[in-house]
Enzyme design. Structure first.
Site, mmCIF file in Angstrom:
data_model
loop_
_atom_site.group_PDB
_atom_site.id
_atom_site.type_symbol
_atom_site.label_atom_id
_atom_site.label_comp_id
_atom_site.label_asym_id
_atom_site.label_seq_id
_atom_site.Cartn_x
_atom_site.Cartn_y
_atom_site.Cartn_z
ATOM 1 N N GLY A 49 0.842 -1.193 0.000
ATOM 2 C CA GLY A 49 0.000 0.000 0.000
ATOM 3 C C GLY A 49 0.871 1.234 0.000
ATOM 4 O O GLY A 49 0.724 2.123 0.842
ATOM 5 N N ILE A 72 2.113 7.870 2.437
ATOM 6 C CA ILE A 72 2.864 7.536 3.648
ATOM 7 C C ILE A 72 3.730 6.310 3.432
ATOM 8 O O ILE A 72 4.929 6.301 3.749
ATOM 9 C CB ILE A 72 1.912 7.320 4.834
ATOM 10 C CG1 ILE A 72 1.218 8.632 5.213
ATOM 11 C CG2 ILE A 72 2.676 6.780 6.036
ATOM 12 C CD1 ILE A 72 2.150 9.730 5.674
ATOM 13 N N LYS A 124 -3.055 9.618 19.590
ATOM 14 C CA LYS A 124 -3.385 9.997 18.212
ATOM 15 C C LYS A 124 -4.873 9.811 17.938
ATOM 16 O O LYS A 124 -5.520 10.672 17.337
ATOM 17 C CB LYS A 124 -2.554 9.188 17.221
ATOM 18 C CG LYS A 124 -2.767 9.630 15.776
ATOM 19 C CD LYS A 124 -1.848 8.918 14.804
ATOM 20 C CE LYS A 124 -2.059 9.453 13.387
ATOM 21 N NZ LYS A 124 -1.212 8.743 12.403
ATOM 22 N N GLU A 138 -12.433 5.890 7.271
ATOM 23 C CA GLU A 138 -12.008 5.123 8.442
ATOM 24 C C GLU A 138 -12.917 5.380 9.644
ATOM 25 O O GLU A 138 -12.492 5.231 10.784
ATOM 26 C CB GLU A 138 -10.571 5.493 8.803
ATOM 27 C CG GLU A 138 -9.546 5.142 7.747
ATOM 28 C CD GLU A 138 -8.152 5.620 8.107
ATOM 29 O OE1 GLU A 138 -7.276 4.776 8.343
ATOM 30 O OE2 GLU A 138 -7.942 6.848 8.137
#
Length: 323
Positions: free
Chosen positions: A8, A12, A206, A287
């Site tokens: 993936g 990032i 986070k 998400e």
């Protein structure tokens, strides 16, 4: 040489892979698709950071069968995509392959070797039917909290925004040799990668921001800074975070900052549109369940009332499904 595959390799994942390849600390392979893959195959992968651009030429493929077994697989897909790639991962996995999961939200392995009353519990909201737990196995998992921001400026070209930390840890809290080894490789590649015995605390730090700012941004269109500065939206965010803190603390999490400090941390990011808002605007899946649905599942498990979280979740879910 250690074999590392980034599965993936978008913004990032590509940034992490490019740094590893540039430092020549591992045999790096990237799994990607579409125009991004084609551009990397044709011209390599370029990264712009701090005003400078470098280009690397790691192995890239859409087919993991071309890459063979790996020592580490770094998974940087969104959480909702993980169940769909279980079969594709199989050619990369040998007897000792370690899988590093860098998704936002509560990870599917969260209660593996947790040690509390829910030890071994499978979170249905992030691992429906326990597919990941049963097929990949939580014993292969290393957790990660990624504090980096990047975007695809164009296919084959990543623009690094800010952040350079990727914290890793074992679900058991052990400071293992496999975690130390990967941390050392990332550090040599210029990525700050501390190994934490209490990674769940950092996951929640986070998550605390993501579970509140992301869905509220979807409902309002506001940037992180604007949402944190406006008295009305700040009060909503604070109420959500207080409920989430009660859940986390019931599970043994220690929060290192206050709600107000966490809100101010997000405000300092500036006029940034959350990833969830960007996904909704682009018509992509979100998400929402990993960031908020899973926390509501934990609330039901622990018997903690979450009126603010549930209200925002229901509204955001409607908005997401209507997009």
């Amino acid at each position: 040489m250690t074999r590392i595959c980034v599965f993936g390799a978008g913004a990032i994942g590509g940034l992490i892979g490019a740094r590893l390849a540039r430092a020549d600390v591992a045999d790096v392979a990237l799994v990607a698709r579409g125009a991004h893959l084609e551009a990397m195959q044709a011209k390599g992968l370029s990264v712009t950071q701090a005003g400078e651009t470098f280009t690397v030429h790691p192995k890239v493929s859409a087919d993991p069968r071309e890459l063979g077994r790996q020592d580490y697989v770094i998974l940087t897909l969104k959480a909702y995509a993980l169940p769909g790639i279980v079969d594709a991962l199989a050619p990369l996995i040998g007897p000792d392959t370690v899988l590093l999961f860098g998704q936002n939200g509560l990870p599917w392995w969260y209660f593996y070797k947790h040690g509390g009353r829910f030890d071994g519990h499978i979170l249905e909201s992030v691992d429906p039917g326990g597919l990941l737990w049963k097929t990949l196995g939580p014993e292969r998992a290393l957790g990660a909290v990624i504090w980096q921001a990047a975007e695809l400026g164009a296919p084959g070209h990543i623009v690094h925004g800010f952040g350079d930390r990727l914290t890793i840890g074992e679900p058991s809290g052990e400071i293992s040799d496999r975690a130390r080894k990967l941390s050392a490789l990332l550090e040599r590649a210029g990525v700050k990668s501390p190994v934490r015995a209490d990674l769940r605390n950092e996951i929640w730090l986070k998550l605390w921001g993501n579970l509140s700012f992301n869905p509220v941004s979807v409902l309002t269109g506001g940037t992180l800074e604007a949402l944190a500065r406006d008295p009305g939206t700040r009060a909503v965010l604070a109420a959500m975070m207080e409920e989430a803190r009660a859940i986390g603390e019931a599970l043994g999490v220690v929060f290192s900052v206050s709600v107000e400090e966490r809100l101010d941390m997000a405000a300092k990011v500036g006029a940034h549109r959350s990833s969830m808002l960007q996904d909704v605007d682009a018509g992509r899946p979100t998400e929402l369940d990993a960031l908020l649905g899973a926390v509501i599942e934990l609330a039901q498990m622990t018997g903690i009332a979450t009126p603010a979280l549930k209200l925002v979740y229901d509204l955001a879910r409607f908005r997401v499904l209507a997009a």
